[in-house]
Structures are given as structure tokens and as C-alpha cells.
Design a protein around this motif. Structure first.
Motif: not given
Length: 399
Positions: A206-229
Motif C-alpha cells: 500500500k505504501k508504494k501504491i500511495t506513493a504512486m498516487f502522490y506522484t500522479n497527482v504531482a504530475a498533473q499539477a506539473i502539467i497545470e503549472n501548479n509547481f508548489n502543489l
């Protein structure tokens, strides 16, 4: 120039600029990192003022079931039935139009309860919800990271490298070993191509899956130029699973985008140290090397990666999409044709080819390619999109 970010878009048996790498076996290392780093040296809190103010999802929140979800499982999944029937009932709940009727949405990086409420999901949010529902039904389930070939999708100016995870349901607890074979287990995988190919996989927690989830959210934030998030979630991901190479690679992407080139190099090298087959981070490292004047190092990386990927049809499709967005239509056509020559069973290649032909005004070849895409596709939602495109072609093109 292609922008690469690593994102894991997990399709219940699932995962996804370019962020991770899977598949392809190396006989030699593409790149040998020059330095080693401790985790604290790779963060840049001072460049992302206020990132701590973001309220990030906790693991408990990510997997939480609402009372409505609990009631649905209690009413529909009966322990006296066979394992196979319980899994079938679970899948029916998720996909049947009269139940949840989930629709696929690439950017839907949602928790289990959000997925249930919104009736839409990408790979990882679908996997998370299915896992939470299955656990409440007292099924024994485990996440598996599937070693699929490198496969890219495009989101705006970014090429997203997708990975893949699935769920394995069994009647008893499976041994925690890297590779398993258990005839009494059932794989829940929503991609028929993955099931058919039977790619090797390994158990993850679950920890690895949770880290994947965080990474996905971050990737979408990068695409949206929300760099702090993005920084907040990537730091959380790397703290949650320090050995998760794609999160460090995405952190390098973020640093490059805000002009922190040396920190980007350091993050990429750390990602590669953790996983020498993280070709996405190696690719992105080559981009930064070009930027800072290390042209020979960049050229060497580019050549080794090209030689490695030359037989991967998805690599040619990636180059075709990039050529298409640069209006280099002849290159796009030739690259799609190469991809199809290597693997003629992928509907996306024909759809991409149809887009190019439509762009240059060749309606006859566009319709032919699109009909082939429809024939090969196995997903109803995508079929609707393809038929809509075909109807539009028929209405607007006479040749």
C-alpha cells in the motif's frame, strides 16, 4: 522538444511529459550516475515557499470507504459464493451501467470515495477503489506491478510514460516473494492486452501504491503549472517510499522547469541509482545535459536509448505524435507505419495515423485507418469516440 514527465496512471490492473520506465531488458547500463546523495540533499524547500500549506491526502483518506460504499458491498458480495463469483460480482458493481458505471478519465487522480462519487477514474484511482472494496468484502488482495513495455500517452505538451499495476485476488494469503504463480488466484486487470500477454509482475504494498498516487497527482499539477502543489506531493511521495525511483525522476522534471538545473541533475541521478532501467529519467537527464552544455554526454545517452528502443513500436508512435504536433506530417506518417509494422494490433497507432491523414486532407486514407482502429479496439467508450470521429470525417470530407 519533447517534455518528459513520469506519471503512473494505473488502470486497475494499472498505472502513468515522461516519468517512469518499465520493460526492456538491458545488457549494459545506459548511464552510470556520477554522484550519490542522501535524501535531504535533494529537496529544495526554499524554492517552493508555502508548499507546506497544501492539505495533502493521507493514506487513510485515499482508501476510505463511505457508508454508501460499505452498504453496496454488504448487499452484493456474499461470502458463501465462490471466489470467482465474488470477483465477478465486484467487477459488475464497478462497471455495470446500473451500478457505478465508471467512465475512464486520464486526469482523474481520485481517492476511493471520490471515484465512487464522481463515477470516473484513471488506472490508479480505479485500482485503489477496487482494492478498498475488495478488502471490505474480506477478499485477499495484493497489488502487482506489471513489467509492461514502455508506453507513452500525450497530454498537451507532455509525453506521459505509463506504467501498469493490477490486483490479484486469492483464497489465501500469498507468499511475499517477488514473482508468484498461484492457480487458485484471480487477476483483476481491466486491460485485456495485458492479461493476454502475461507479463511478469511483482507484489507491491500500500505504501508504494500511495506513493504512486502522490506522484500522479504531482504530475498533473506539473502539467497545470501548479509547481508548489507538485513539489508538496513529490516530497510526500519520496518520504513515503524513498526507494520509488519515478517520484525522484519527476522531482527532477519539476526542478528543470523552474530553472534549478543542477538539482534536476542530482534528482535524475538519484532516480537512476535507485533503478538503472529508469529510462525516462535518463532521457530527461540528457535534456538537461544539453541545456547546460554537456553535449557529448547528452549525445551518448540519446544514442544508447535510441538503440535500446528502436524495436519498441510505442517508441515510434511517440516520435510520430511529437512530429504531428510539430506539423511534420510526413515523419509522423512514416513513424506510425513503422509502429504498425512492428505491432499491427494496436488501435492507437491506426487512430494516430488517421489524425495525420485527416490533417493533410486525405479523407479516404483517414477513414481507412480509423475503421481499422475501430476493428481493433476493445473498449466501448473509445469506440464511441472513434465512431464520432468517423462520422465527422464522412460529413466533412468527400475524398
Amino acid at each position: 522538444m519533447m517534455k518528459f514527465v513520469k506519471v503512473f496512471f494505473i488502470i486497475m490492473t494499472i498505472m502513468g511529459a515522461s516519468i517512469l520506465t518499465v520493460g526492456c531488458q538491458l545488457t549494459e547500463k545506459v548511464y552510470q550516475p556520477q554522484n550519490t546523495f542522501v535524501k535531504s540533499e535533494l529537496y529544495a524547500d526554499e524554492h517552493f515557499i508555502g508548499y507546506q500549506n497544501h492539505q495533502l491526502k493521507t493514506e487513510k483518506e485515499i482508501f476510505h470507504l463511505t457508508p454508501e460504499m460499505v452498504e453496496l458491498i454488504d448487499k452484493n458480495i456474499h461470502p458463501h459464493k465462490s471466489l470467482k463469483q465474488q470477483v465477478f460480482d465486484l467487477l459488475n458493481l464497478i462497471f455495470d451501467e446500473e451500478q457505478l458505471g465508471l467512465a475512464y478519465k486520464n486526469s482523474a487522480n481520485l481517492t476511493a470515495s471520490q471515484t465512487f462519487k464522481n463515477r470516473e477514474a484513471n488506472c490508479i484511482s480505479l485500482t485503489i477503489m477496487a482494492y478498498a472494496l475488495a478488502k471490505h468484502a474480506n477478499l485477499t488482495v495484493q497489488f502487482h506491478d506489471v513489467e509492461v513495455p514502455e508506453y507513452w500517452i500525450r497530454n498537451g505538451g507532455y509525453n506521459l510514460l505509463t506504467g501498469h499495476v493490477n490486483l490479484v485476488v486469492s483464497e489465501q494469503k500469498l507468499a511475499q516473494k517477488e514473482y508468484i504463480f498461484n492457480p487458485a488466484s484471480i487477476v483483476i486487470d481491466f486491460d485485456p492486452y495485458i492479461r493476454k500477454k502475461e507479463f511478469p509482475s511483482k507484489i507491491i504494498g500500500k505504501k508504494k501504491i500511495t506513493a504512486m498516487f502522490y506522484t500522479n497527482v504531482a504530475a498533473q499539477a506539473i502539467i497545470e503549472n501548479n509547481f508548489n502543489l507538485a513539489y508538496a506531493y513529490l516530497k510526500k511521495a519520496t518520504e513515503y517510499s524513498a526507494s520509488y525511483s519515478p517520484a525522484w525522476g519527476n522531482l527532477g522534471i519539476l526542478y528543470r522547469m523552474v530553472g534549478l538545473d543542477q538539482l534536476a541533475i542530482n534528482a535524475y541521478e538519484h532516480a537512476i541509482t535507485l533503478n538503472p532501467k529508469n529510462y525516462t529519467s535518463i532521457t530527461n537527464l540528457g535534456i538537461v545535459f544539453n541545456k547546460v552544455g554537456r553535449y557529448e554526454d547528452a549525445k551518448l545517452i540519446q544514442k544508447k536509448l535510441h538503440d535500446l528502443r528502436i524495436k519498441n513500436p510505442y517508441y515510434h508512435a511517440l516520435l510520430a505524435r511529437d512530429a504531428f504536433y510539430q506539423a511534420d506530417y510526413q515523419t509522423a506518417i512514416s513513424r506510425y507505419q513503422l509502429a504498425i509494422k512492428l505491432d499491427g494490433q494496436q488501435h492507437e497507432f491506426y487512430y494516430g495515423l488517421a489524425k495525420v491523414y485527416a490533417q493533410i486532407g486525405d479523407g479516404s486514407l483517414a477513414r481507412k485507418a480509423l475503421k481499422k482502429a475501430i476493428k481493433l479496439n476493445k473498449y466501448p467508450d473509445i469506440d464511441k469516440q472513434y465512431y464520432a470521429k468517423l462520422n465527422l470525417l464522412n460529413e466533412n470530407m468527400v475524398n
